[in-house]
Design an enzyme around this catalytic site. Structure first.
Site, mmCIF file in Angstrom:
data_model
loop_
_atom_site.group_PDB
_atom_site.id
_atom_site.type_symbol
_atom_site.label_atom_id
_atom_site.label_comp_id
_atom_site.label_asym_id
_atom_site.label_seq_id
_atom_site.Cartn_x
_atom_site.Cartn_y
_atom_site.Cartn_z
ATOM 1 N N GLY A 131 0.815 -1.222 0.000
ATOM 2 C CA GLY A 131 0.000 0.000 0.000
ATOM 3 C C GLY A 131 0.841 1.261 0.000
ATOM 4 N N THR A 158 -12.414 1.338 1.022
ATOM 5 C CA THR A 158 -13.549 1.812 1.819
ATOM 6 C C THR A 158 -14.817 1.885 0.971
ATOM 7 O OG1 THR A 158 -12.069 3.083 3.231
ATOM 8 C CG2 THR A 158 -14.395 3.743 3.236
ATOM 9 N N ARG A 243 -5.927 14.360 3.078
ATOM 10 C CA ARG A 243 -5.275 13.996 4.346
ATOM 11 C C ARG A 243 -5.631 14.990 5.452
ATOM 12 N NH1 ARG A 243 0.320 12.044 1.447
ATOM 13 N NH2 ARG A 243 -0.311 9.865 1.204
ATOM 14 N N PHE A 338 -10.143 5.966 32.979
ATOM 15 C CA PHE A 338 -11.288 5.126 33.359
ATOM 16 C C PHE A 338 -10.837 3.880 34.138
ATOM 17 C CE2 PHE A 338 -15.467 6.135 31.251
ATOM 18 C CZ PHE A 338 -15.104 7.339 30.682
ATOM 19 N N GLY A 339 -9.530 3.580 34.098
ATOM 20 C CA GLY A 339 -9.031 2.382 34.777
ATOM 21 C C GLY A 339 -9.633 1.123 34.174
ATOM 22 N N GLU A 363 -4.952 6.456 4.349
ATOM 23 C CA GLU A 363 -4.570 7.664 3.585
ATOM 24 C C GLU A 363 -3.070 7.944 3.734
ATOM 25 O OE1 GLU A 363 -6.920 10.696 2.522
ATOM 26 O OE2 GLU A 363 -8.817 9.669 2.849
HETATM 27 N N1 CAA Z 1 1.767 16.211 -5.858
HETATM 28 C C1 CAA Z 1 2.151 16.144 -7.161
HETATM 29 N N2 CAA Z 1 3.127 15.332 -7.604
HETATM 30 C C2 CAA Z 1 3.741 14.556 -6.703
HETATM 31 C C3 CAA Z 1 3.391 14.570 -5.332
HETATM 32 C C4 CAA Z 1 2.371 15.449 -4.915
HETATM 33 N N3 CAA Z 1 1.995 15.535 -3.639
HETATM 34 N N4 CAA Z 1 4.165 13.691 -4.679
HETATM 35 C C5 CAA Z 1 4.988 13.149 -5.603
HETATM 36 N N5 CAA Z 1 4.717 13.677 -6.823
HETATM 37 C C6 CAA Z 1 5.418 13.406 -8.085
HETATM 38 C C7 CAA Z 1 6.913 13.673 -7.877
HETATM 39 O O1 CAA Z 1 7.214 15.052 -8.054
HETATM 40 C C8 CAA Z 1 7.530 12.808 -8.940
HETATM 41 O O2 CAA Z 1 7.433 13.455 -10.177
HETATM 42 P P1 CAA Z 1 8.705 13.446 -11.178
HETATM 43 O O3 CAA Z 1 8.999 11.981 -11.421
HETATM 44 O O4 CAA Z 1 8.197 14.146 -12.406
HETATM 45 O O5 CAA Z 1 9.825 14.138 -10.481
HETATM 46 C C9 CAA Z 1 6.590 11.611 -9.003
HETATM 47 O O6 CAA Z 1 5.343 12.045 -8.430
HETATM 48 C C10 CAA Z 1 7.086 10.441 -8.207
HETATM 49 O O7 CAA Z 1 7.259 10.854 -6.872
HETATM 50 P P2 CAA Z 1 8.222 10.139 -5.860
HETATM 51 O O8 CAA Z 1 9.560 9.922 -6.515
HETATM 52 O O9 CAA Z 1 8.202 10.909 -4.596
HETATM 53 O O10 CAA Z 1 7.508 8.709 -5.696
HETATM 54 P P3 CAA Z 1 7.768 7.530 -4.703
HETATM 55 O O11 CAA Z 1 7.591 6.250 -5.420
HETATM 56 O O12 CAA Z 1 9.080 7.757 -3.990
HETATM 57 O O13 CAA Z 1 6.513 7.603 -3.675
HETATM 58 C C11 CAA Z 1 5.184 8.300 -1.788
HETATM 59 C C12 CAA Z 1 6.130 8.675 -2.970
HETATM 60 C C13 CAA Z 1 4.967 9.665 -1.126
HETATM 61 C C14 CAA Z 1 5.803 7.346 -0.820
HETATM 62 C C15 CAA Z 1 3.840 7.723 -2.341
HETATM 63 O O14 CAA Z 1 4.019 6.436 -2.879
HETATM 64 C C16 CAA Z 1 2.747 7.673 -1.283
HETATM 65 O O15 CAA Z 1 2.148 8.697 -0.957
HETATM 66 N N6 CAA Z 1 2.462 6.475 -0.739
HETATM 67 C C17 CAA Z 1 1.325 6.291 0.193
HETATM 68 C C18 CAA Z 1 0.062 5.967 -0.553
HETATM 69 C C19 CAA Z 1 -1.170 6.264 0.247
HETATM 70 O O16 CAA Z 1 -1.286 7.292 0.888
HETATM 71 N N7 CAA Z 1 -2.131 5.363 0.160
HETATM 72 C C20 CAA Z 1 -3.400 5.559 0.826
HETATM 73 C C21 CAA Z 1 -4.498 5.084 -0.051
HETATM 74 S S1 CAA Z 1 -6.025 5.783 0.275
HETATM 75 C C22 CAA Z 1 -6.641 5.051 1.660
HETATM 76 O O17 CAA Z 1 -5.997 4.633 2.560
HETATM 77 C C23 CAA Z 1 -8.021 5.197 1.657
HETATM 78 C C24 CAA Z 1 -9.175 4.641 2.286
HETATM 79 O O18 CAA Z 1 -9.843 3.778 1.739
HETATM 80 C C25 CAA Z 1 -9.696 5.355 3.456
#
Ligand code: CAA
Length: 382
Positions: A131, A158, A243, A338-339, A363
């Site tokens: 994830g 969800t 978020r 509340f213990g 998220e």
């Molecule tokens: N906005 C726009 N672009 C973005 C960005 C953002 N916030 N974050 C990254 N990017 C872009 C980067 O600039 C990069 O672009 P370039 O290649 O052109 O430079 C590209 O995306 C790749 O970014 P990273 O190199 O940072 O990518 P990464 O593989 O290292 O991953 C991470 C980054 C932040 C770890 C991402 O994988 C992440 O957010 N993971 C978590 C996923 C998540 O939140 N899942 C939750 C699902 S929803 C859920 O839980 C819901 C539910 O049902 C309630």
């Protein structure tokens, strides 16, 4: 000048949410948690009150609210039940990719009929293989003429068993990692879409969660959001928006825990006086209050940043991470206050701990939030 006072409209939105939360949600929270039960009648009423499609512009039938107003509502709902709140606000997450990546024609075509009726949508990003590494997702999208064929599986989705619409992230080429990810809108009625059994969860048990499979699902090119390879950016920008309300959800759980602990401390006697008169409890309550206040202020600041047109990547991760860590801690301290009774299911505080836990995971796990925070921070020093 910074102003923390609410406008009359914001006050009335918060009052509407508080009234609904206290009169319709709270009385059923324990039963829906225990059973567990997905309370359709409550969700339908939330829809009728305009509390479901909060981020969708009014022209498409949503409530057209800014992130700050969404947070005011979400905190109130979560004070009554974290699980119900997750299901009520999941449409915001699922529909945000259409708002960010959809053409005006797609927004009109997908959002208008969806919002005109009580409906659920689900956000399909997470997969069983991992994830946190969203860029490594494996669901394939193969182009065949005027349509794509989707194959793969999503998990922890969800509201999936109840959803009529999915926003789905798939890759046109896994070797391109984030650059191959592409976003689609897929109706539940499309051939080859199926959902798994309702997951048995530790908390948020009034909410429904399952896998979703796509077996040779044909999706018209017209239902692709943005260009091929734009999906990762759409997903990340969506999470930047959503978020912060998770910070509000965690704050609502924390406030509920503080309210219950403080009220209990005034009634419960030990050593011949209410436990509220013992410094050990006063220190606990004071620390809990600090955490709740700080969580709310960070959430409001993140919401304000986004509403001012800022990207909010740093601020929303800080708010989500701090508020969810605080919610877990405050719920834990409420149980301690509340213990032995706090550990019993007969009392409402143990549910708060179970509900708070998920806010550290979904998220984006808090380890990912810290990765995002550190990256954003270090960029400013490079
Ligand atoms: N906005 C726009 N672009 C973005 C960005 C953002 N916030 N974050 C990254 N990017 C872009 C980067 O600039 C990069 O672009 P370039 O290649 O052109 O430079 C590209 O995306 C790749 O970014 P990273 O190199 O940072 O990518 P990464 O593989 O290292 O991953 C991470 C980054 C932040 C770890 C991402 O994988 C992440 O957010 N993971 C978590 C996923 C998540 O939140 N899942 C939750 C699902 S929803 C859920 O839980 C819901 C539910 O049902 C309630």
């Amino acid at each position: 000048m910074v102003d923390f006072s609410l406008s009359a409209d914001q006050e009335s939105l918060r009052d509407l949410a508080r009234k609904f939360a206290r009169s319709d949600m709270a009385p059923h929270a324990a039963e829906c948690d225990r059973t567990p039960r997905f309370p359709e009648e409550i969700y339908r009423k939330a829809y009728e009150l305009g509390l479901m499609n909060l981020n969708v512009p009014v022209e498409f039938g949503g409530s057209g609210l800014k992130v700050f107003e969404q947070c005011l509502i979400v905190e109130e709902l979560a004070h009554a039940c974290g699980g119900m709140t997750t299901s009520v606000i999941a449409n915001c997450l699922a529909l945000e990719p259409i708002l960010l990546g959809g053409s005006p024609e797609q927004q009109e075509r997908f959002l208008k009929p969806f919002c005109a009726e009580y409906n659920f949508a689900s956000f399909g990003l997470t997969e069983p293989s991992g994830g946190s590494d969203a860029g490594g997702l494996q669901t394939r999208a193969r182009r065949e003429g005027d349509h794509y064929v989707l194959d793969g599986e999503k998990c922890f989705i969800t509201n999936a068993p109840h959803a009529s619409l999915f926003t789905v992230f798939a890759t046109v080429d896994p070797s391109r990692r984030t650059k191959g990810i592409t976003a689609f809108v897929v109706p539940r009625t499309a051939r080859g879409v199926s959902t798994g059994k309702d997951e048995e969860k530790m908390g948020h048990r009034a909410s429904s969660t399952s896998t979703v499979r796509f077996d040779g699902v044909e999706v018209p090119v017209n239902d692709r959001l943005g260009e091929e390879g734009e999906g990762f950016s759409i997903a990340m920008r969506t999470l930047d928006q959503t978020r912060t309300p998770i910070g509000a959800l965690a704050t609502g759980i924390a406030q509920a825990a503080l309210d219950l602990a403080a009220a209990y401390s005034l009634k419960r006697q030990s050593f011949g006086k209410p436990i509220s008169e013992h410094q050990a409890i006063q220190i606990k309550l004071a620390n809990m209050a600090q955490a709740v206040h700080a969580a709310r202020l960070l959430t409001w600041q993140a919401a304000w940043t986004i509403d001012q047109g800022g990207k909010g990547t740093l601020e929303s991760s800080i708010a989500k991470c701090f508020a969810s860590d605080s919610a877990l801690h405050v719920a834990d301290e409420a149980i301690q206050t509340f213990g032995g009774y706090g550990y019993m299911k007969e009392y409402p505080v143990e549910k708060l701990l179970r509900d708070a836990k998920l806010t550290q995971i979904y998220e984006g796990a808090n380890e990912i939030q810290r990765t995002v925070i550190a990256r954003e921070l270090l960029r400013r020093y490079a």
